[in-house]
Motif scaffolding. Structure first.
Motif, mmCIF file in Angstrom:
data_model
loop_
_atom_site.group_PDB
_atom_site.id
_atom_site.type_symbol
_atom_site.label_atom_id
_atom_site.label_comp_id
_atom_site.label_asym_id
_atom_site.label_seq_id
_atom_site.Cartn_x
_atom_site.Cartn_y
_atom_site.Cartn_z
ATOM 1 N N LEU A 291 -36.753 13.770 25.782
ATOM 2 C CA LEU A 291 -36.562 14.603 24.604
ATOM 3 C C LEU A 291 -36.298 16.051 24.995
ATOM 4 O O LEU A 291 -35.416 16.707 24.425
ATOM 5 N N ARG A 292 -37.027 16.558 25.973
ATOM 6 C CA ARG A 292 -36.774 17.935 26.450
ATOM 7 C C ARG A 292 -35.316 18.070 26.914
ATOM 8 O O ARG A 292 -34.622 19.026 26.569
ATOM 9 N N HIS A 293 -34.872 17.112 27.709
ATOM 10 C CA HIS A 293 -33.499 17.127 28.217
ATOM 11 C C HIS A 293 -32.497 17.047 27.055
ATOM 12 O O HIS A 293 -31.520 17.812 27.008
ATOM 13 N N TYR A 294 -32.731 16.139 26.142
ATOM 14 C CA TYR A 294 -31.837 15.934 24.992
ATOM 15 C C TYR A 294 -31.733 17.210 24.142
ATOM 16 O O TYR A 294 -30.634 17.642 23.776
ATOM 17 N N LEU A 295 -32.874 17.820 23.812
ATOM 18 C CA LEU A 295 -32.877 19.034 22.993
ATOM 19 C C LEU A 295 -32.162 20.172 23.711
ATOM 20 O O LEU A 295 -31.386 20.914 23.094
ATOM 21 N N ASN A 296 -32.409 20.310 25.012
ATOM 22 C CA ASN A 296 -31.753 21.352 25.803
ATOM 23 C C ASN A 296 -30.238 21.131 25.840
ATOM 24 O O ASN A 296 -29.461 22.068 25.658
ATOM 25 N N GLU A 297 -29.832 19.893 26.072
ATOM 26 C CA GLU A 297 -28.419 19.537 26.140
ATOM 27 C C GLU A 297 -27.701 19.841 24.831
ATOM 28 O O GLU A 297 -26.548 20.269 24.819
#
Length: 169
Positions: free
Chosen positions: A18-24
């Motif tokens: 989720l952290r990666h997805y939100l950042n992306e």
């Protein structure tokens, strides 16, 4: 029998994904909304881990189910609670298990009754496949394949564990 993943490891994967997805996607201020009951438990843990300031929302989709007229009202229906404005916001819809996609469809119908979000992302602890509707999680902890006579259930809230239950085919 399928080896069941440990919930803490699933939550670790979900948090990282989720952290990666939100950042992306450039989402800086997501609003988490859990689907009762297991999705609320998962959303609460993700909310804590992500250190979000705005509170979590909770949806009870009982009135939005497409089989409501057949199964009637769940005796434990409680009001949904969205302690924030959803208009033009980035929502993260959280459920414990995604299978047919019908629960997610019902949740999105309810969310649109509160306003028109900028985006809705879907996060699920487990993806069981078996879609009846074209709904896919953007982030999931793990995909499980069970026999047609098995269903998975998140039990909790303290501690969160996963159980497999046998159902009639």
């Amino acid at each position: 029998m399928t080896d069941l993943p440990a919930v803490p490891a699933l939550l670790d994967r979900l948090e990282q994904g989720l952290r990666h997805y939100l950042n992306e996607r450039g989402i800086k201020r997501p609003l988490l909304v859990g689907i009762r009951t297991g999705g609320v438990w998962v959303a609460s843990e993700l909310h804590r881990r992500l250190g979000l300031e705005e509170p979590c929302g909770e949806l009870d989709i009982s009135f939005y189910r497409d089989d409501f007229s057949r199964i009637g009202l769940n005796p434990r229906v409680t009001p949904s609670h969205l302690p924030f404005e959803t208009e033009d916001r980035d929502l993260v819809l959280v459920d414990d298990v995604v299978m047919s996609g019908r629960t997610i469809r019902a949740a999105m119908n309810e969310l649109f009754d509160y306003g028109r979000p900028s985006s809705i992302s879907l996060v699920a602890l487990l993806d069981m496949g078996g879609r009846e509707l074209p709904v896919q999680p953007d982030v999931c902890g793990e995909r499980l394949n069970l026999s047609p006579t098995q269903r998975v259930k998140l039990v909790g809230p303290e501690p969160l564990t996963i159980e497999i239950r046998e159902v009639k085919a």
